[in-house]
Scaffold this active site. Structure first.
Site, PDB file in Angstrom:
ATOM      1  N   SER A 148       0.836  -1.199   0.000  1.00  0.00           N
ATOM      2  CA  SER A 148       0.000   0.000   0.000  1.00  0.00           C
ATOM      3  C   SER A 148       0.880   1.262   0.000  1.00  0.00           C
ATOM      4  CB  SER A 148      -0.961  -0.038   1.193  1.00  0.00           C
ATOM      5  OG  SER A 148      -2.015   0.856   1.035  1.00  0.00           O
ATOM      6  N   ASP A 278      -9.555  -6.066  -4.522  1.00  0.00           N
ATOM      7  CA  ASP A 278      -9.100  -4.882  -3.778  1.00  0.00           C
ATOM      8  C   ASP A 278     -10.090  -3.731  -3.980  1.00  0.00           C
ATOM      9  OD1 ASP A 278      -7.755  -2.730  -2.622  1.00  0.00           O
ATOM     10  OD2 ASP A 278      -5.795  -3.356  -3.373  1.00  0.00           O
ATOM     11  N   HIS A 306      -7.575  -5.830  -0.285  1.00  0.00           N
ATOM     12  CA  HIS A 306      -6.381  -4.988  -0.150  1.00  0.00           C
ATOM     13  C   HIS A 306      -5.420  -5.509   0.913  1.00  0.00           C
ATOM     14  CE1 HIS A 306      -4.061  -1.319  -0.598  1.00  0.00           C
ATOM     15  NE2 HIS A 306      -4.125  -1.109   0.704  1.00  0.00           N
TER      16      HIS A 306
END
Length: 337
Positions: A148, A278, A306
Site C-alpha cells: 500500500s 481490492d 487490499h
C-alpha cells in the site's frame, strides 16, 4: 478430605483463576492493552527482536530476526496507519535463517514523529534510506517489500537508490493512476463533494467505523468481537490527527502518483502481488506496473482484497520465497554460462 489436600486444590484453583480473570478483565475493560500484549507475545514466539537506530536526532524503531547471510536480507515497509507488527503473519511462514527487518515507517509507532518532517512519499523514501544506512543494511543489496503506502515508498526507493536493492516486491502499492475507480476512491469523492473530508474511511474513530474499514480492506469477512473493535479504535485514536495530516500529504499532487512517476526508473527484478477484489486500490494498477518495468512478475490473488498480508499470509510468503529462489537460480545460470 484432608485439610492439606483441600488447601492444595484451593491454591491450584486460585493460581489458574488469576490469569483467567486478568484475561477476561483485559478483554472487557482494556482491550487495547490486550492487543499490545498480543503483538508482544507474537513477536517473542516468532523470534523477532525490537531495536532502535538513530540518525542524528531522529529515531527509527524496527524488529528483526536472523543475520545477514548468503541470501539477501529482506526489508519490509508497512502501509498507512499500520506498524512493523503487521508483517508477523507473513514472518510466521518465512525461514528462520532469513535476515528479516520490519521498520516502523516515519511517524508511526516507535519511529520519530515530527511536525517539521517531510511525509511526502519522496520524503519517506529518504528517511528509509537513512535507516538503511544506520543499520548498514546496504552492505549487500537487499530485497525490498512494501505494501500500500509502503509499496509506493518501496517503488520510489528502488528508483532513487538502485544500488541498495537486488529485487523488489510490491503488494497492492499506492501511487498509481487508475482507469477504474475503487470503492474507496468513490467514497473519497463523495466526501469531498459533501465537504466532509475529515471522515476519511481509513481513519476510524468508532467501533462501527473500524468494522467498516475492515470490510473495505478485506475480501474475507473476519468476525471481530465488539470489544476488540473498541480496542483497535482505542489504540488508533491518539494518532488520528497525525494520520489525517499524513493522508492529506500522500494524496497531494506531490505524492499521489509518485510510483507512476518513478516506475520507469526501476531496474531491479520486480514482483507485484495484488488482491483481485481490492476495494482500496484497483487491481488494474498491476498491469500499469507490468507494462513499465522490464522484469516484472505479476500475481493476482483470487478472493482477496487490499489486506493481502492478513488475508493470504502463507501464499504471500511462498510467492516471495519462490521469487527469490527464481532470481537465485537465474544468477547461478548466468555465472555458469
Amino acid at each position: 478430605m484432608d485439610l492439606d489436600v483441600l488447601n492444595m486444590f484451593v491454591i491450584a484453583g486460585g493460581t489458574l483463576a488469576i490469569p483467567i480473570l486478568a484475561f477476561v478483565a483485559s478483554f472487557l475493560l482494556w482491550p487495547s492493552a490486550l492487543i499490545r500484549i498480543y503483538y508482544w507475545y507474537w513477536r517473542r514466539a516468532l523470534g523477532m527482536q525490537v531495536r532502535y537506530a538513530n540518525y542524528d536526532d531522529y529515531q527509527f524503531c524496527y524488529s528483526y530476526r536472523g543475520r545477514p547471510g548468503y541470501r539477501p536480507s529482506i526489508l519490509m515497509l508497512h502501509g498507512f496507519s499500520a506498524h512493523k507488527d503487521m508483517w508477523l503473519s507473513i514472518v510466521k511462514f518465512l525461514p528462520k535463517n532469513l535476515h528479516l527487518v520490519c521498520v516502523d515507517m516515519p511517524g508511526h509507532e516507535g519511529t520519530t514523529r515530527s511536525a517539521l518532517d517531510d511525509y511526502s512519499i519522496s520524503g519517506q523514501a529518504k528517511r528509509i534510506h537513512q535507516f538503511v544506512e544506520c543499520i548498514k543494511l546496504n552492505r549487500r543489496p537487499f530485497h525490498l517489500v512494501g505494501t500500500s503506502m509502503g509499496g509506493n515508498v518501496a517503488g520510489v526507493y528502488a528508483a532513487q537508490y538502485p544500488e541498495d536493492i537486488c529485487s523488489l516486491t510490491l503488494i497492492c502499492p499506492a501511487g498509481l493512476p487508475s482507469t477504474t475507480d475503487s470503492k474507496f476512491i468513490k467514497q473519497l469523492r463523495e466526501l469531498q463533494e459533501s465537504e466532509r473530508i475529515d471522515r476519511i474511511p481509513l481513519i476510524p474513530s468508532t467501533p462501527e467505523e473500524m468494522a467498516d474499514m475492515l470490510k473495505l480492506c478485506s475480501y474475507v469477512r473476519f468476525k471481530v468481537p465488539q470489544q476488540i473493535l473498541q480496542g483497535l479504535v482505542d489504540v488508533r485514536i491518539p494518532h488520528n490527527d497525525f494520520y489525517r495530516k499524513l493522508f492529506l500529504e500522500i494524496v497531494d499532487e506531490k505524492s499521489r502518483h509518485s510510483l507512476h512517476e518513478n516506475m520507469s526508473k526501476i531496474k531491479a527484478p520486480t514482483q507485484v502481488i495484488w488482491g483481485k477484489q481490492d476495494q482500496v486500490l484497483d487491481v488494474s494498477g498491476a498491469s500499469v506496473l507490468a507494462s513499465a518495468i522490464p522484469d516484472c512478475h505479476v500475481y493476482i490473488l483470487e478472493n482477496c482484497g487490499h489486506s493481502v498480508v492478513v488475508e493470504r499470509p502463507r501464499k504471500t510468503a511462498n510467492l516471495i520465497l519462490e521469487f527469490l529462489a527464481l532470481l537465485h537460480s537465474m544468477d547461478n545460470n548466468k555465472k555458469q554460462a
